[in-house]
Design an enzyme around this catalytic site. Structure first.
Site, mmCIF file in Angstrom:
data_model
loop_
_atom_site.group_PDB
_atom_site.id
_atom_site.type_symbol
_atom_site.label_atom_id
_atom_site.label_comp_id
_atom_site.label_asym_id
_atom_site.label_seq_id
_atom_site.Cartn_x
_atom_site.Cartn_y
_atom_site.Cartn_z
ATOM 1 N N PRO A 11 0.735 -1.641 0.156
ATOM 2 C CA PRO A 11 -0.456 -0.215 0.192
ATOM 3 C C PRO A 11 0.836 1.126 -0.226
ATOM 4 O O PRO A 11 1.691 1.303 0.448
ATOM 5 C CB PRO A 11 -0.636 -0.064 1.135
ATOM 6 C CG PRO A 11 0.168 -1.355 2.121
ATOM 7 C CD PRO A 11 0.785 -2.321 1.452
ATOM 8 N N ASN A 12 0.553 2.527 -0.282
ATOM 9 C CA ASN A 12 0.824 3.579 -0.613
ATOM 10 C C ASN A 12 2.040 3.406 -1.481
ATOM 11 O O ASN A 12 2.786 5.509 -2.259
ATOM 12 C CB ASN A 12 1.688 4.710 0.910
ATOM 13 C CG ASN A 12 0.030 4.538 1.258
ATOM 14 O OD1 ASN A 12 -1.022 5.092 0.897
ATOM 15 N ND2 ASN A 12 -0.271 3.738 2.282
ATOM 16 N N ARG A 19 5.871 12.164 -2.642
ATOM 17 C CA ARG A 19 6.144 13.171 -1.599
ATOM 18 C C ARG A 19 6.737 12.602 -0.794
ATOM 19 O O ARG A 19 7.822 11.498 -0.845
ATOM 20 C CB ARG A 19 4.576 13.011 -0.864
ATOM 21 C CG ARG A 19 2.819 14.049 -0.913
ATOM 22 C CD ARG A 19 2.216 13.825 -0.303
ATOM 23 N NE ARG A 19 1.617 12.676 -0.271
ATOM 24 C CZ ARG A 19 0.641 12.124 -0.980
ATOM 25 N NH1 ARG A 19 0.793 12.732 -2.553
ATOM 26 N NH2 ARG A 19 0.028 11.433 -0.626
ATOM 27 N N TYR A 24 12.047 8.975 1.585
ATOM 28 C CA TYR A 24 11.675 7.414 0.631
ATOM 29 C C TYR A 24 12.387 8.017 -0.447
ATOM 30 O O TYR A 24 12.085 7.128 -1.232
ATOM 31 C CB TYR A 24 10.484 7.010 0.513
ATOM 32 C CG TYR A 24 9.238 6.530 1.879
ATOM 33 C CD1 TYR A 24 8.597 7.201 2.389
ATOM 34 C CD2 TYR A 24 9.296 4.913 1.870
ATOM 35 C CE1 TYR A 24 7.718 7.315 3.653
ATOM 36 C CE2 TYR A 24 8.895 4.483 2.722
ATOM 37 C CZ TYR A 24 8.106 5.466 3.894
ATOM 38 O OH TYR A 24 7.297 4.830 5.439
ATOM 39 N N ASN A 75 8.275 -5.192 -0.376
ATOM 40 C CA ASN A 75 7.389 -4.427 0.030
ATOM 41 C C ASN A 75 6.336 -4.137 0.697
ATOM 42 O O ASN A 75 5.088 -4.062 -0.175
ATOM 43 C CB ASN A 75 8.321 -3.109 -0.312
ATOM 44 C CG ASN A 75 8.492 -2.083 0.298
ATOM 45 O OD1 ASN A 75 7.381 -2.400 1.632
ATOM 46 N ND2 ASN A 75 9.327 -1.082 0.018
ATOM 47 N N ALA A 78 2.932 -0.601 4.412
ATOM 48 C CA ALA A 78 2.828 -0.858 6.338
ATOM 49 C C ALA A 78 1.749 -2.307 6.619
ATOM 50 O O ALA A 78 1.734 -2.390 7.795
ATOM 51 C CB ALA A 78 1.020 -0.051 6.371
ATOM 52 N N GLU A 99 12.338 -9.790 2.488
ATOM 53 C CA GLU A 99 11.063 -8.252 2.984
ATOM 54 C C GLU A 99 12.331 -7.359 3.118
ATOM 55 O O GLU A 99 13.292 -7.428 3.516
ATOM 56 C CB GLU A 99 11.143 -8.367 4.338
ATOM 57 C CG GLU A 99 10.445 -7.593 5.146
ATOM 58 C CD GLU A 99 9.839 -7.646 6.419
ATOM 59 O OE1 GLU A 99 10.020 -8.763 6.897
ATOM 60 O OE2 GLU A 99 9.695 -6.356 7.570
ATOM 61 N N HIS A 101 12.510 -2.876 3.355
ATOM 62 C CA HIS A 101 11.796 -1.748 3.207
ATOM 63 C C HIS A 101 12.837 -0.483 2.987
ATOM 64 O O HIS A 101 14.718 -0.811 3.158
ATOM 65 C CB HIS A 101 11.613 -1.292 4.996
ATOM 66 C CG HIS A 101 10.627 -2.322 5.180
ATOM 67 N ND1 HIS A 101 9.355 -2.813 5.088
ATOM 68 C CD2 HIS A 101 11.054 -3.417 6.161
ATOM 69 C CE1 HIS A 101 9.142 -3.286 5.445
ATOM 70 N NE2 HIS A 101 9.372 -4.486 6.037
ATOM 71 N N ARG A 108 12.156 4.190 12.528
ATOM 72 C CA ARG A 108 11.001 4.982 12.996
ATOM 73 C C ARG A 108 9.885 4.978 14.539
ATOM 74 O O ARG A 108 10.784 4.403 15.477
ATOM 75 C CB ARG A 108 10.503 4.948 11.930
ATOM 76 C CG ARG A 108 11.329 5.277 9.883
ATOM 77 C CD ARG A 108 10.413 5.164 9.083
ATOM 78 N NE ARG A 108 9.284 6.058 8.794
ATOM 79 C CZ ARG A 108 8.761 5.641 7.874
ATOM 80 N NH1 ARG A 108 8.905 4.922 6.943
ATOM 81 N NH2 ARG A 108 7.775 6.697 7.930
HETATM 82 O O1 RP4 Z 1 10.737 2.308 4.308
HETATM 83 C C1 RP4 Z 1 9.306 1.198 3.553
HETATM 84 O O2 RP4 Z 1 9.640 0.852 2.319
HETATM 85 C C2 RP4 Z 1 7.939 0.952 4.181
HETATM 86 O O3 RP4 Z 1 7.560 -0.730 3.419
HETATM 87 C C3 RP4 Z 1 7.094 1.493 3.671
HETATM 88 C C4 RP4 Z 1 6.088 2.330 4.413
HETATM 89 C C5 RP4 Z 1 5.061 3.432 3.729
HETATM 90 C C6 RP4 Z 1 4.320 4.565 4.239
HETATM 91 C C7 RP4 Z 1 3.775 5.304 3.809
HETATM 92 C C8 RP4 Z 1 3.978 5.744 1.845
HETATM 93 C C9 RP4 Z 1 4.577 4.223 1.364
HETATM 94 S S1 RP4 Z 1 5.550 5.160 0.342
HETATM 95 C C10 RP4 Z 1 4.779 6.717 -0.424
HETATM 96 C C11 RP4 Z 1 6.128 7.834 -0.118
HETATM 97 C C12 RP4 Z 1 5.629 8.856 -0.037
HETATM 98 C C13 RP4 Z 1 4.903 9.696 -0.859
HETATM 99 C C14 RP4 Z 1 3.837 7.855 -0.740
HETATM 100 C C15 RP4 Z 1 3.395 7.161 -0.565
HETATM 101 C C16 RP4 Z 1 5.266 3.373 2.178
HETATM 102 C C17 RP4 Z 1 5.914 1.939 5.155
HETATM 103 O O4 RP4 Z 1 4.433 1.822 5.710
HETATM 104 C C18 RP4 Z 1 6.383 0.703 6.008
HETATM 105 O O5 RP4 Z 1 6.494 0.915 7.741
HETATM 106 C C19 RP4 Z 1 7.654 1.053 6.099
#
Ligand code: RP4
Length: 147
Positions: A11-12, A19, A24, A75, A78, A99, A101, A108
């Site tokens: 997700p995301n 962002r 990231y 990956n 969340a 896995e 990240h 964090r």
């Molecule tokens: O660090 C990661 O790759 C992780 O798996 C990725 C996550 C994550 C969380 C929110 C957004 C995103 S991707 C993203 C980044 C910036 C803006 C929009 C989405 C990843 C976290 O939920 C995890 O705890 C950690």
């Protein structure tokens, strides 16, 4: 049939690069997948990629990989910290996985410090940014004995 790797992003991660670059980076998911495909070609591997914001869809994709895929790189975003269902699916298909990240989850928020996946993974990559995908691909190739 060349060895087959499945790259799953949760997700995301479809919003990567848009962002929170301080956490990231600025690389998009499309960039990550494109780079992974190039690497797969160089390593004589077959790569499939999948991204979903939905837990059940990720579970279904893992089931679909059974008897077809030699290694999974996931990956789970969340869902790493919440999903027994994804854990059970990975256990059930008996496909080795890494896995990954992008961020160092251990630096964090406390709720990100626990993973439902780590103890059943071959290995965990965290905090290397998107280079972690490159590292994981190379590891997977070595692990399954690709050229
Ligand atoms: O660090 C990661 O790759 C992780 O798996 C990725 C996550 C994550 C969380 C929110 C957004 C995103 S991707 C993203 C980044 C910036 C803006 C929009 C989405 C990843 C976290 O939920 C995890 O705890 C950690």
């Amino acid at each position: 049939m060349p060895p087959s790797i499945l790259l799953i992003n949760g997700p995301n991660l479809n919003l990567l690069g848009t962002r929170q670059p301080e956490i990231y980076g600025t690389t998009t998911l499309a960039d990550i997948e494109s780079e992974a495909h190039k690497q797969a070609d160089q390593l004589s591997l077959t790569l499939s990629t999948f991204q979903s914001n939905h837990e059940g869809a990720i579970v279904d994709r893992i089931h679909e990989a059974r008897k077809k895929v030699d290694f999974i790189i996931i990956n789970a975003g969340a869902y790493t910290h919440t999903s027994v269902a994804i854990r059970d699916a990975l256990s059930g298909v008996e496909i080795p996985f890494v896995e990954i990240h992008i961020s160092n989850v251990h630096k964090r928020e406390p709720f990100r410090h626990h993973s439902y996946l780590s103890d059943i993974a071959v290995g965990v990559v965290a905090g290397l940014g998107t280079f972690g995908y490159t590292v994981s691909m190379q590891f997977a190739a070595n692990y399954i004995g690709a050229k």
